[in-house]
Write an enzyme that holds these catalytic residues in place. Structure first.
Site, PDB file in Angstrom:
ATOM      1  N   GLY A   1      -4.106  -4.508   2.601  1.00  0.00           N
ATOM      2  CA  GLY A   1      -3.819  -3.434   3.390  1.00  0.00           C
ATOM      3  C   GLY A   1      -4.507  -1.930   3.437  1.00  0.00           C
TER       4      GLY A   1
ATOM      5  N   THR B   1      -1.011  12.264   5.294  1.00  0.00           N
ATOM      6  CA  THR B   1      -0.501  11.222   4.495  1.00  0.00           C
ATOM      7  C   THR B   1       0.232  10.371   5.845  1.00  0.00           C
ATOM      8  OG1 THR B   1       0.593  10.383   2.562  1.00  0.00           O
ATOM      9  CG2 THR B   1       1.344  12.627   3.529  1.00  0.00           C
TER      10      THR B   1
ATOM     11  N   ASN C   1      -4.686 -12.193  -0.674  1.00  0.00           N
ATOM     12  CA  ASN C   1      -3.629 -11.715   0.318  1.00  0.00           C
ATOM     13  C   ASN C   1      -2.832 -13.029   0.877  1.00  0.00           C
ATOM     14  OD1 ASN C   1      -2.543  -9.269   1.755  1.00  0.00           O
ATOM     15  ND2 ASN C   1      -3.068 -10.568   3.575  1.00  0.00           N
ATOM     16  N   ARG C   2      -1.704 -12.880   1.051  1.00  0.00           N
ATOM     17  CA  ARG C   2      -0.650 -14.002   1.495  1.00  0.00           C
ATOM     18  C   ARG C   2      -1.423 -14.392   2.859  1.00  0.00           C
ATOM     19  NH1 ARG C   2       5.250 -12.055   1.414  1.00  0.00           N
ATOM     20  NH2 ARG C   2       4.104 -10.432   2.303  1.00  0.00           N
ATOM     21  N   THR C   3      -1.690 -13.744   3.957  1.00  0.00           N
ATOM     22  CA  THR C   3      -2.549 -14.074   4.849  1.00  0.00           C
ATOM     23  C   THR C   3      -3.937 -13.988   4.662  1.00  0.00           C
ATOM     24  OG1 THR C   3      -0.972 -13.022   6.474  1.00  0.00           O
ATOM     25  CG2 THR C   3      -2.748 -13.598   7.387  1.00  0.00           C
TER      26      THR C   3
ATOM     27  N   GLY D   1      -0.604   3.769 -12.075  1.00  0.00           N
ATOM     28  CA  GLY D   1      -1.015   4.326 -10.880  1.00  0.00           C
ATOM     29  C   GLY D   1      -1.140   5.772 -10.854  1.00  0.00           C
TER      30      GLY D   1
ATOM     31  N   ALA E   1      -4.017   0.524   1.212  1.00  0.00           N
ATOM     32  CA  ALA E   1      -4.434   1.069  -0.011  1.00  0.00           C
ATOM     33  C   ALA E   1      -5.409   0.136  -0.573  1.00  0.00           C
ATOM     34  CB  ALA E   1      -3.115   0.876  -0.775  1.00  0.00           C
TER      35      ALA E   1
ATOM     36  N   LYS F   1      -2.841   8.529   8.368  1.00  0.00           N
ATOM     37  CA  LYS F   1      -4.242   8.065   7.905  1.00  0.00           C
ATOM     38  C   LYS F   1      -4.973   7.229   8.989  1.00  0.00           C
ATOM     39  CE  LYS F   1      -2.757   8.043   2.996  1.00  0.00           C
ATOM     40  NZ  LYS F   1      -2.735   7.253   1.691  1.00  0.00           N
TER      41      LYS F   1
ATOM     42  N   ASP G   1      -8.606   7.775  -1.295  1.00  0.00           N
ATOM     43  CA  ASP G   1      -7.689   7.024  -2.179  1.00  0.00           C
ATOM     44  C   ASP G   1      -8.191   5.922  -3.175  1.00  0.00           C
ATOM     45  OD1 ASP G   1      -5.104   7.932  -1.109  1.00  0.00           O
ATOM     46  OD2 ASP G   1      -4.980   6.589   0.688  1.00  0.00           O
TER      47      ASP G   1
END
Lengths: 277, 277
Positions: free
Chosen positions: A136, A69, A158-160, A248, A138, A73, A110
Protein backbone atom coordinates in the site's frame (compact mmCIF):
# COMPACT_ATOMS: atom_id res chain seq x y z
CA UNK A 1 6.57 28.09 22.88
CA UNK A 2 8.36 31.20 21.60
CA UNK A 3 6.26 34.28 20.84
CA UNK A 4 4.68 34.57 17.40
CA UNK A 5 5.35 37.97 15.81
CA UNK A 6 5.02 39.62 12.41
CA UNK A 7 8.39 38.12 11.52
CA UNK A 8 7.38 34.51 12.19
CA UNK A 9 7.27 32.17 9.18
CA UNK A 10 4.16 30.11 8.83
CA UNK A 11 3.93 26.35 8.19
CA UNK A 12 0.95 23.99 8.30
CA UNK A 13 -0.28 20.45 8.51
CA UNK A 14 -3.27 19.64 6.30
CA UNK A 15 -5.39 16.72 7.45
CA UNK A 16 -9.00 15.54 7.77
CA UNK A 17 -9.72 14.94 10.62
CA UNK A 18 -7.18 17.22 12.29
CA UNK A 19 -7.59 17.02 16.08
CA UNK A 20 -5.37 13.94 16.53
CA UNK A 21 -2.27 15.30 14.77
CA UNK A 22 0.86 15.63 16.90
CA UNK A 23 3.07 17.35 14.32
CA UNK A 24 2.59 20.92 15.65
CA UNK A 25 4.11 19.89 19.00
CA UNK A 26 6.91 17.82 17.44
CA UNK A 27 7.82 20.52 14.91
CA UNK A 28 7.82 23.17 17.65
CA UNK A 29 10.62 21.19 19.31
CA UNK A 30 12.57 20.98 16.03
CA UNK A 31 12.16 24.74 15.43
CA UNK A 32 13.26 25.51 19.00
CA UNK A 33 16.32 23.24 18.67
CA UNK A 34 17.35 24.94 15.42
CA UNK A 35 16.46 28.49 16.49
CA UNK A 36 13.84 28.84 13.73
CA UNK A 37 11.35 31.73 14.05
CA UNK A 38 8.52 29.65 12.63
CA UNK A 39 5.26 28.05 13.68
CA UNK A 40 3.45 25.01 12.28
CA UNK A 41 -0.32 25.18 12.73
CA UNK A 42 -3.13 22.68 12.13
CA UNK A 43 -5.20 23.29 8.98
CA UNK A 44 -8.35 21.18 8.77
CA UNK A 45 -9.10 20.76 5.07
CA UNK A 46 -11.52 18.23 3.58
CA UNK A 47 -10.66 16.49 0.28
CA UNK A 48 -13.08 18.61 -1.77
CA UNK A 49 -11.44 21.81 -0.52
CA UNK A 50 -7.84 20.75 -1.01
CA UNK A 51 -7.10 22.53 -4.29
CA UNK A 52 -8.68 25.78 -3.18
CA UNK A 53 -6.87 25.71 0.17
CA UNK A 54 -3.58 25.05 -1.63
CA UNK A 55 -4.18 27.93 -4.05
CA UNK A 56 -4.85 30.23 -1.12
CA UNK A 57 -1.60 29.23 0.58
CA UNK A 58 0.30 30.09 -2.61
CA UNK A 59 -0.62 33.73 -1.98
CA UNK A 60 0.82 33.85 1.57
CA UNK A 61 4.34 35.16 1.17
CA UNK A 62 5.46 34.19 4.66
CA UNK A 63 4.12 30.65 4.24
CA UNK A 64 6.97 28.14 3.98
CA UNK A 65 5.12 24.92 3.30
CA UNK A 66 3.06 22.16 4.82
CA UNK A 67 2.82 18.54 5.72
CA UNK A 68 0.02 16.58 4.07
CA UNK A 69 -1.37 13.58 5.87
CA UNK A 70 -4.41 11.30 5.74
CA UNK A 71 -6.32 11.43 3.43
CA UNK A 72 -4.45 13.97 1.30
CA UNK A 73 -1.18 12.23 0.32
CA UNK A 74 -2.25 10.71 -3.05
CA UNK A 75 -4.28 13.75 -4.15
CA UNK A 76 -1.47 16.12 -3.25
CA UNK A 77 0.73 14.56 -5.93
CA UNK A 78 -1.57 15.91 -8.64
CA UNK A 79 -1.85 19.36 -7.06
CA UNK A 80 1.85 20.20 -6.75
CA UNK A 81 3.63 22.19 -9.45
CA UNK A 82 6.63 19.87 -9.25
CA UNK A 83 7.78 16.96 -7.15
CA UNK A 84 11.21 15.82 -6.05
CA UNK A 85 12.67 12.36 -5.63
CA UNK A 86 10.41 9.35 -6.04
CA UNK A 87 7.11 11.04 -5.14
CA UNK A 88 5.62 10.55 -8.61
CA UNK A 89 6.70 6.89 -8.73
CA UNK A 90 5.31 6.28 -5.25
CA UNK A 91 2.11 8.11 -6.20
CA UNK A 92 1.94 10.36 -3.15
CA UNK A 93 3.27 13.54 -1.56
CA UNK A 94 3.43 14.16 2.18
CA UNK A 95 5.45 17.38 2.39
CA UNK A 96 5.19 20.51 0.25
CA UNK A 97 7.50 23.50 0.08
CA UNK A 98 6.16 26.88 -1.05
CA UNK A 99 8.83 28.57 -3.13
CA UNK A 100 9.01 32.37 -3.11
CA UNK A 101 7.19 32.54 -6.45
CA UNK A 102 4.22 30.63 -5.00
CA UNK A 103 5.09 27.31 -6.67
CA UNK A 104 4.36 24.25 -4.57
CA UNK A 105 7.11 21.61 -4.60
CA UNK A 106 6.17 18.20 -3.22
CA UNK A 107 8.17 15.34 -1.78
CA UNK A 108 7.30 11.96 -0.28
CA UNK A 109 9.40 11.51 2.83
CA UNK A 110 7.74 8.54 4.60
CA UNK A 111 10.15 6.00 3.15
CA UNK A 112 13.19 8.26 3.32
CA UNK A 113 12.39 8.82 6.99
CA UNK A 114 12.18 5.08 7.53
CA UNK A 115 15.60 4.54 5.94
CA UNK A 116 17.08 7.46 7.90
CA UNK A 117 15.78 5.83 11.08
CA UNK A 118 17.45 2.53 10.14
CA UNK A 119 20.73 4.28 9.43
CA UNK A 120 20.57 6.26 12.66
CA UNK A 121 20.31 2.91 14.44
CA UNK A 122 23.41 1.73 12.58
CA UNK A 123 21.51 -0.48 10.13
CA UNK A 124 22.60 0.06 6.52
CA UNK A 125 20.20 -1.22 3.85
CA UNK A 126 23.02 -0.98 1.27
CA UNK A 127 23.41 -4.38 -0.37
CA UNK A 128 20.89 -5.97 1.99
CA UNK A 129 18.28 -8.56 1.07
CA UNK A 130 14.97 -7.15 2.30
CA UNK A 131 11.55 -8.73 2.81
CA UNK A 132 8.83 -6.07 2.84
CA UNK A 133 5.28 -6.94 3.94
CA UNK A 134 2.67 -4.71 2.34
CA UNK A 135 2.14 -3.00 -1.01
CA UNK A 136 0.00 0.00 0.00
CA UNK A 137 0.96 3.62 0.46
CA UNK A 138 3.45 3.20 3.31
CA UNK A 139 4.99 0.10 1.70
CA UNK A 140 5.42 1.85 -1.66
CA UNK A 141 7.27 4.74 -0.04
CA UNK A 142 9.52 2.37 1.93
CA UNK A 143 10.16 0.13 -1.11
CA UNK A 144 11.47 3.02 -3.22
CA UNK A 145 13.52 4.43 -0.34
CA UNK A 146 15.14 1.02 0.33
CA UNK A 147 15.99 0.63 -3.35
CA UNK A 148 17.37 4.18 -3.46
CA UNK A 149 19.47 3.34 -0.40
CA UNK A 150 21.05 0.48 -2.35
CA UNK A 151 19.15 -2.60 -1.13
CA UNK A 152 20.43 -5.49 -3.21
CA UNK A 153 17.23 -7.52 -3.28
CA UNK A 154 13.67 -6.64 -2.31
CA UNK A 155 10.84 -9.14 -1.96
CA UNK A 156 7.44 -7.48 -1.59
CA UNK A 157 4.81 -9.61 0.10
CA UNK A 158 1.10 -8.91 -0.29
CA UNK A 159 -2.10 -10.93 -0.01
CA UNK A 160 -2.99 -9.75 -3.50
CA UNK A 161 0.12 -10.87 -5.33
CA UNK A 162 -0.58 -8.69 -8.38
CA UNK A 163 -0.28 -5.53 -6.27
CA UNK A 164 3.09 -6.68 -4.91
CA UNK A 165 4.28 -7.61 -8.41
CA UNK A 166 3.22 -4.24 -9.78
CA UNK A 167 5.10 -2.36 -7.05
CA UNK A 168 8.16 -4.58 -7.52
CA UNK A 169 8.14 -3.91 -11.27
CA UNK A 170 8.01 -0.15 -10.71
CA UNK A 171 10.86 -0.32 -8.19
CA UNK A 172 12.96 -2.48 -10.52
CA UNK A 173 12.40 -0.09 -13.40
CA UNK A 174 13.57 2.91 -11.35
CA UNK A 175 16.41 1.04 -9.62
CA UNK A 176 17.66 -1.74 -11.90
CA UNK A 177 20.41 -2.59 -9.39
CA UNK A 178 17.75 -3.76 -6.92
CA UNK A 179 16.42 -7.25 -7.64
CA UNK A 180 12.77 -6.62 -6.80
CA UNK A 181 10.04 -9.26 -6.89
CA UNK A 182 6.44 -9.44 -5.73
CA UNK A 183 4.85 -12.44 -4.03
CA UNK A 184 1.48 -13.47 -2.64
CA UNK A 185 2.93 -15.86 -0.09
CA UNK A 186 5.93 -15.78 2.23
CA UNK A 187 8.69 -18.25 1.42
CA UNK A 188 12.10 -18.36 3.10
CA UNK A 189 11.41 -15.65 5.72
CA UNK A 190 14.73 -16.61 7.32
CA UNK A 191 16.64 -15.83 4.15
CA UNK A 192 16.58 -12.02 4.43
CA UNK A 193 18.86 -9.54 6.23
CA UNK A 194 16.05 -7.12 6.96
CA UNK A 195 12.33 -7.88 7.38
CA UNK A 196 9.94 -4.90 7.34
CA UNK A 197 6.26 -4.68 8.21
CA UNK A 198 4.59 -1.92 6.23
CA UNK A 199 1.06 -3.34 6.48
CA UNK A 200 -1.39 -2.07 9.09
CA UNK A 201 -1.44 -5.48 10.79
CA UNK A 202 -0.39 -5.00 14.40
CA UNK A 203 -2.12 -1.67 14.79
CA UNK A 204 -5.16 -3.24 16.43
CA UNK A 205 -5.18 -5.90 19.15
CA UNK A 206 -6.04 -9.29 17.67
CA UNK A 207 -4.67 -8.53 14.19
CA UNK A 208 -3.06 -11.57 12.52
CA UNK A 209 0.71 -11.40 12.08
CA UNK A 210 1.78 -9.75 8.78
CA UNK A 211 4.10 -12.67 7.96
CA UNK A 212 5.08 -16.09 9.33
CA UNK A 213 7.48 -15.59 12.23
CA UNK A 214 8.71 -19.17 12.81
CA UNK A 215 11.86 -18.75 10.70
CA UNK A 216 12.98 -15.38 12.12
CA UNK A 217 16.43 -15.62 13.72
CA UNK A 218 19.24 -13.74 15.45
CA UNK A 219 21.00 -12.76 12.22
CA UNK A 220 18.13 -10.54 11.11
CA UNK A 221 16.75 -7.05 11.65
CA UNK A 222 12.96 -6.92 11.98
CA UNK A 223 11.60 -3.40 11.49
CA UNK A 224 8.13 -1.90 11.97
CA UNK A 225 6.41 1.01 10.27
CA UNK A 226 3.70 0.89 12.97
CA UNK A 227 4.39 3.40 15.73
CA UNK A 228 1.64 2.60 18.21
CA UNK A 229 1.87 0.12 19.87
CA UNK A 230 5.63 0.47 20.11
CA UNK A 231 6.05 -3.33 20.42
CA UNK A 232 3.79 -5.04 17.91
CA UNK A 233 3.17 -8.82 18.05
CA UNK A 234 5.63 -9.12 15.12
CA UNK A 235 8.39 -7.36 17.07
CA UNK A 236 7.61 -9.47 20.17
CA UNK A 237 7.90 -12.66 18.12
CA UNK A 238 11.09 -11.43 16.47
CA UNK A 239 12.64 -10.53 19.83
CA UNK A 240 11.73 -13.97 21.18
CA UNK A 241 13.70 -15.49 18.31
CA UNK A 242 16.74 -13.28 18.92
CA UNK A 243 16.29 -10.94 15.96
CA UNK A 244 17.26 -7.28 16.28
CA UNK A 245 14.08 -5.22 16.54
CA UNK A 246 13.65 -1.73 15.04
CA UNK A 247 10.40 -0.02 16.12
CA UNK A 248 8.36 2.44 14.08
CA UNK A 249 8.95 5.63 16.05
CA UNK A 250 12.43 6.53 14.69
CA UNK A 251 10.87 6.84 11.22
CA UNK A 252 8.68 9.65 12.52
CA UNK A 253 11.47 11.36 14.42
CA UNK A 254 13.83 11.30 11.44
CA UNK A 255 11.10 12.36 9.06
CA UNK A 256 10.17 15.49 10.96
CA UNK A 257 13.70 16.84 10.43
CA UNK A 258 13.58 15.87 6.75
CA UNK A 259 10.25 17.72 6.49
CA UNK A 260 11.64 20.86 8.15
CA UNK A 261 14.51 20.70 5.68
CA UNK A 262 12.29 20.17 2.63
CA UNK A 263 10.13 23.14 3.63
CA UNK A 264 13.25 25.29 3.93
CA UNK A 265 12.76 25.88 7.66
CA UNK A 266 16.17 24.45 8.51
CA UNK A 267 19.31 24.05 6.42
CA UNK A 268 19.14 24.01 2.64
CA UNK A 269 16.04 22.71 0.90
CA UNK A 270 17.96 19.70 -0.40
CA UNK A 271 15.99 17.74 -2.98
CA UNK A 272 14.94 14.27 -1.92
CA UNK A 273 17.23 11.81 -3.70
CA UNK A 274 15.93 9.96 -6.73
CA UNK A 275 17.35 7.43 -9.17
CA UNK A 276 19.10 10.23 -11.04
CA UNK A 277 21.37 10.92 -8.08
CA UNK B 1 2.75 30.88 24.70
CA UNK B 2 0.58 27.77 25.19
CA UNK B 3 1.31 24.73 23.04
CA UNK B 4 -0.31 24.51 19.61
CA UNK B 5 -1.98 21.13 19.03
CA UNK B 6 -4.39 19.55 16.56
CA UNK B 7 -7.23 21.03 18.61
CA UNK B 8 -6.03 24.64 18.33
CA UNK B 9 -8.27 27.03 16.34
CA UNK B 10 -6.48 29.13 13.77
CA UNK B 11 -6.80 32.89 13.25
CA UNK B 12 -4.78 35.27 11.09
CA UNK B 13 -3.81 38.83 10.36
CA UNK B 14 -3.57 39.72 6.66
CA UNK B 15 -1.30 42.63 5.83
CA UNK B 16 1.29 43.83 3.31
CA UNK B 17 3.92 44.38 4.59
CA UNK B 18 3.55 42.05 7.57
CA UNK B 19 6.72 42.20 9.68
CA UNK B 20 5.67 45.24 11.73
CA UNK B 21 2.31 43.89 12.95
CA UNK B 22 1.93 43.49 16.71
CA UNK B 23 -1.48 41.80 16.71
CA UNK B 24 -0.18 38.21 17.12
CA UNK B 25 1.40 39.15 20.46
CA UNK B 26 -1.57 41.23 21.65
CA UNK B 27 -4.11 38.56 20.65
CA UNK B 28 -2.04 35.87 22.37
CA UNK B 29 -2.55 37.80 25.63
CA UNK B 30 -6.31 38.04 25.00
CA UNK B 31 -6.54 34.31 24.24
CA UNK B 32 -4.51 33.46 27.36
CA UNK B 33 -6.71 35.70 29.52
CA UNK B 34 -9.88 34.06 28.20
CA UNK B 35 -8.50 30.50 28.13
CA UNK B 36 -8.96 30.22 24.36
CA UNK B 37 -7.13 27.35 22.61
CA UNK B 38 -6.39 29.48 19.57
CA UNK B 39 -3.46 31.09 17.78
CA UNK B 40 -3.36 34.17 15.55
CA UNK B 41 -0.58 34.03 12.95
CA UNK B 42 0.78 36.56 10.46
CA UNK B 43 -0.30 36.03 6.85
CA UNK B 44 1.58 38.16 4.34
CA UNK B 45 -0.75 38.66 1.39
CA UNK B 46 -0.33 41.24 -1.38
CA UNK B 47 -3.39 43.03 -2.81
CA UNK B 48 -3.40 40.98 -6.02
CA UNK B 49 -3.54 37.74 -4.03
CA UNK B 50 -6.22 38.77 -1.57
CA UNK B 51 -9.21 37.06 -3.15
CA UNK B 52 -7.37 33.80 -3.70
CA UNK B 53 -5.98 33.78 -0.16
CA UNK B 54 -9.47 34.44 1.22
CA UNK B 55 -10.96 31.62 -0.86
CA UNK B 56 -8.31 29.26 0.48
CA UNK B 57 -9.09 30.20 4.07
CA UNK B 58 -12.76 29.39 3.45
CA UNK B 59 -11.71 25.74 3.10
CA UNK B 60 -9.94 25.55 6.48
CA UNK B 61 -12.52 24.22 8.89
CA UNK B 62 -10.56 25.11 12.01
CA UNK B 63 -9.99 28.68 10.78
CA UNK B 64 -11.99 31.16 12.85
CA UNK B 65 -11.29 34.40 11.04
CA UNK B 66 -8.79 37.14 10.49
CA UNK B 67 -7.91 40.76 10.97
CA UNK B 68 -7.35 42.78 7.80
CA UNK B 69 -5.08 45.76 7.96
CA UNK B 70 -3.18 48.08 5.60
CA UNK B 71 -3.71 48.00 2.64
CA UNK B 72 -6.58 45.50 2.66
CA UNK B 73 -9.42 47.20 4.55
CA UNK B 74 -11.29 48.81 1.60
CA UNK B 75 -10.85 45.80 -0.72
CA UNK B 76 -12.00 43.38 1.95
CA UNK B 77 -15.45 44.97 1.94
CA UNK B 78 -16.04 43.69 -1.58
CA UNK B 79 -14.69 40.22 -0.86
CA UNK B 80 -16.83 39.35 2.17
CA UNK B 81 -20.06 37.37 1.76
CA UNK B 82 -21.83 39.67 4.21
CA UNK B 83 -20.94 42.53 6.51
CA UNK B 84 -22.29 43.61 9.86
CA UNK B 85 -22.87 47.05 11.31
CA UNK B 86 -21.72 50.10 9.38
CA UNK B 87 -18.91 48.42 7.39
CA UNK B 88 -20.60 49.00 4.02
CA UNK B 89 -21.35 52.65 4.85
CA UNK B 90 -17.79 53.20 6.04
CA UNK B 91 -16.48 51.41 2.94
CA UNK B 92 -14.07 49.11 4.73
CA UNK B 93 -13.73 45.89 6.72
CA UNK B 94 -10.98 45.20 9.24
CA UNK B 95 -12.14 41.96 10.84
CA UNK B 96 -13.64 38.87 9.21
CA UNK B 97 -15.28 35.87 10.82
CA UNK B 98 -15.31 32.51 9.01
CA UNK B 99 -18.64 30.84 9.68
CA UNK B 100 -18.76 27.04 9.76
CA UNK B 101 -20.14 26.95 6.20
CA UNK B 102 -17.11 28.87 4.90
CA UNK B 103 -18.92 32.20 4.55
CA UNK B 104 -16.82 35.23 5.42
CA UNK B 105 -18.59 37.85 7.54
CA UNK B 106 -16.90 41.23 7.78
CA UNK B 107 -17.06 44.05 10.28
CA UNK B 108 -15.33 47.40 10.66
CA UNK B 109 -14.30 47.77 14.28
CA UNK B 110 -11.85 50.70 14.21
CA UNK B 111 -14.49 53.26 15.17
CA UNK B 112 -16.33 50.96 17.56
CA UNK B 113 -13.02 50.32 19.29
CA UNK B 114 -12.45 54.05 19.57
CA UNK B 115 -15.87 54.59 21.17
CA UNK B 116 -15.35 51.61 23.50
CA UNK B 117 -12.05 53.18 24.58
CA UNK B 118 -13.82 56.47 25.34
CA UNK B 119 -16.52 54.70 27.34
CA UNK B 120 -13.96 52.66 29.26
CA UNK B 121 -12.40 55.98 30.28
CA UNK B 122 -15.81 57.19 31.47
CA UNK B 123 -16.43 59.47 28.49
CA UNK B 124 -19.90 59.00 26.96
CA UNK B 125 -20.38 60.36 23.45
CA UNK B 126 -24.16 60.14 23.91
CA UNK B 127 -25.63 63.60 23.23
CA UNK B 128 -22.18 65.14 22.85
CA UNK B 129 -21.19 67.78 20.32
CA UNK B 130 -18.12 66.38 18.57
CA UNK B 131 -15.49 67.97 16.33
CA UNK B 132 -13.74 65.34 14.21
CA UNK B 133 -10.60 66.22 12.24
CA UNK B 134 -10.15 64.04 9.17
CA UNK B 135 -12.38 62.40 6.56
CA UNK B 136 -10.27 59.40 5.52
CA UNK B 137 -10.57 55.75 6.48
CA UNK B 138 -10.02 56.10 10.23
CA UNK B 139 -12.20 59.21 10.43
CA UNK B 140 -15.06 57.54 8.53
CA UNK B 141 -15.06 54.61 10.94
CA UNK B 142 -14.98 56.92 13.97
CA UNK B 143 -17.70 59.21 12.56
CA UNK B 144 -20.18 56.35 12.11
CA UNK B 145 -19.32 54.87 15.53
CA UNK B 146 -19.81 58.23 17.26
CA UNK B 147 -23.15 58.70 15.53
CA UNK B 148 -24.18 55.15 16.43
CA UNK B 149 -23.18 55.91 20.05
CA UNK B 150 -25.66 58.78 20.05
CA UNK B 151 -23.48 61.84 19.44
CA UNK B 152 -25.87 64.79 19.14
CA UNK B 153 -23.82 66.82 16.68
CA UNK B 154 -20.80 65.99 14.59
CA UNK B 155 -18.67 68.49 12.71
CA UNK B 156 -16.21 66.86 10.31
CA UNK B 157 -13.19 68.97 9.46
CA UNK B 158 -11.09 68.31 6.35
CA UNK B 159 -8.78 70.36 4.13
CA UNK B 160 -10.89 69.27 1.16
CA UNK B 161 -14.31 70.39 2.40
CA UNK B 162 -16.19 68.28 -0.17
CA UNK B 163 -14.82 65.09 1.36
CA UNK B 164 -15.95 66.18 4.83
CA UNK B 165 -19.37 67.15 3.50
CA UNK B 166 -19.77 63.83 1.74
CA UNK B 167 -18.92 61.87 4.90
CA UNK B 168 -21.23 64.06 6.97
CA UNK B 169 -24.09 63.49 4.52
CA UNK B 170 -23.61 59.72 4.71
CA UNK B 171 -23.54 59.79 8.51
CA UNK B 172 -26.65 62.01 8.65
CA UNK B 173 -28.50 59.67 6.31
CA UNK B 174 -27.74 56.62 8.47
CA UNK B 175 -28.22 58.43 11.79
CA UNK B 176 -30.74 61.25 11.33
CA UNK B 177 -30.60 62.03 15.06
CA UNK B 178 -26.97 63.15 14.65
CA UNK B 179 -26.62 66.67 13.24
CA UNK B 180 -23.64 66.06 10.99
CA UNK B 181 -21.91 68.73 8.92
CA UNK B 182 -18.69 68.90 6.91
CA UNK B 183 -16.34 71.88 6.86
CA UNK B 184 -13.08 72.91 5.23
CA UNK B 185 -12.05 75.23 8.04
CA UNK B 186 -12.25 75.05 11.82
CA UNK B 187 -14.59 77.52 13.45
CA UNK B 188 -15.53 77.58 17.14
CA UNK B 189 -13.10 74.82 18.26
CA UNK B 190 -14.01 75.71 21.84
CA UNK B 191 -17.70 75.01 21.22
CA UNK B 192 -17.49 71.18 21.28
CA UNK B 193 -17.61 68.65 24.13
CA UNK B 194 -15.26 66.22 22.41
CA UNK B 195 -12.53 67.01 19.87
CA UNK B 196 -11.05 64.07 17.96
CA UNK B 197 -8.00 63.85 15.70
CA UNK B 198 -8.46 61.14 13.08
CA UNK B 199 -5.98 62.59 10.59
CA UNK B 200 -2.40 61.29 10.37
CA UNK B 201 -1.04 64.68 11.52
CA UNK B 202 1.01 64.10 14.64
CA UNK B 203 2.41 60.76 13.49
CA UNK B 204 5.64 62.35 12.25
CA UNK B 205 7.74 64.94 14.06
CA UNK B 206 7.22 68.37 12.52
CA UNK B 207 3.67 67.68 11.31
CA UNK B 208 1.40 70.73 11.52
CA UNK B 209 -1.39 70.53 14.12
CA UNK B 210 -4.61 68.94 12.76
CA UNK B 211 -6.72 71.85 14.07
CA UNK B 212 -6.27 75.25 15.77
CA UNK B 213 -5.61 74.66 19.47
CA UNK B 214 -5.93 78.20 20.86
CA UNK B 215 -9.56 77.81 21.89
CA UNK B 216 -9.25 74.39 23.58
CA UNK B 217 -10.26 74.58 27.24
CA UNK B 218 -10.76 72.62 30.46
CA UNK B 219 -14.38 71.72 29.69
CA UNK B 220 -13.40 69.53 26.73
CA UNK B 221 -12.14 66.05 25.97
CA UNK B 222 -9.43 65.94 23.30
CA UNK B 223 -8.96 62.46 21.87
CA UNK B 224 -6.37 60.98 19.50
CA UNK B 225 -6.58 58.11 17.02
CA UNK B 226 -2.78 58.20 16.70
CA UNK B 227 -1.14 55.62 18.96
CA UNK B 228 2.54 56.40 18.46
CA UNK B 229 3.69 58.84 19.78
CA UNK B 230 1.42 58.44 22.79
CA UNK B 231 1.44 62.23 23.41
CA UNK B 232 1.00 64.02 20.10
CA UNK B 233 1.53 67.80 19.79
CA UNK B 234 -2.28 68.13 19.78
CA UNK B 235 -2.59 66.30 23.11
CA UNK B 236 0.30 68.34 24.56
CA UNK B 237 -1.42 71.58 23.53
CA UNK B 238 -4.75 70.34 24.86
CA UNK B 239 -3.20 69.38 28.20
CA UNK B 240 -1.54 72.79 28.45
CA UNK B 241 -4.99 74.37 28.14
CA UNK B 242 -6.51 72.13 30.79
CA UNK B 243 -8.51 69.85 28.48
CA UNK B 244 -8.94 66.17 29.36
CA UNK B 245 -6.71 64.13 27.06
CA UNK B 246 -7.60 60.70 25.69
CA UNK B 247 -4.69 58.99 23.87
CA UNK B 248 -4.95 56.59 20.95
CA UNK B 249 -3.87 53.35 22.60
CA UNK B 250 -7.15 52.44 24.35
CA UNK B 251 -8.80 52.24 20.91
CA UNK B 252 -6.41 49.41 20.01
CA UNK B 253 -6.78 47.63 23.34
CA UNK B 254 -10.58 47.75 23.21
CA UNK B 255 -10.65 46.79 19.57
CA UNK B 256 -8.61 43.63 20.03
CA UNK B 257 -11.30 42.25 22.34
CA UNK B 258 -14.03 43.29 19.90
CA UNK B 259 -12.11 41.48 17.16
CA UNK B 260 -11.74 38.30 19.23
CA UNK B 261 -15.49 38.49 19.84
CA UNK B 262 -16.38 39.10 16.19
CA UNK B 263 -14.26 36.12 15.12
CA UNK B 264 -16.05 33.94 17.67
CA UNK B 265 -12.88 33.28 19.67
CA UNK B 266 -14.42 34.66 22.86
CA UNK B 267 -18.05 35.08 23.92
CA UNK B 268 -20.83 35.21 21.36
CA UNK B 269 -20.15 36.61 17.92
CA UNK B 270 -22.37 39.60 18.62
CA UNK B 271 -23.07 41.60 15.47
CA UNK B 272 -21.56 45.05 15.41
CA UNK B 273 -24.36 47.54 16.03
CA UNK B 274 -25.78 49.43 13.08
CA UNK B 275 -28.51 52.03 12.65
CA UNK B 276 -31.14 49.30 12.79
CA UNK B 277 -30.18 48.51 16.39
Amino acid sequence: MPQITGHTRLFGILADPIAHVKTPQVMAEVFARHGVDGVLVPMHVAPDGLRQALDGLRMMRNFGGFIATVPHKPAMLGLCDAVEGDAARIGAVNCVRRDDDGRMIGAMLDGIGFVAGLRQAGIDPGGARVLLAGAGGAASAIAFALAEAGAGALTILNRTAAKAEDLAARVAQAYPSCAAEGRGDAADVGGYDIVVNATSLGLRAGDPLPLPVEALHAGQVVAEAIMDPEETPLLAAAAARGARCHPGLPMLRCQIELMARHMGAIGAAAPAPGPGG
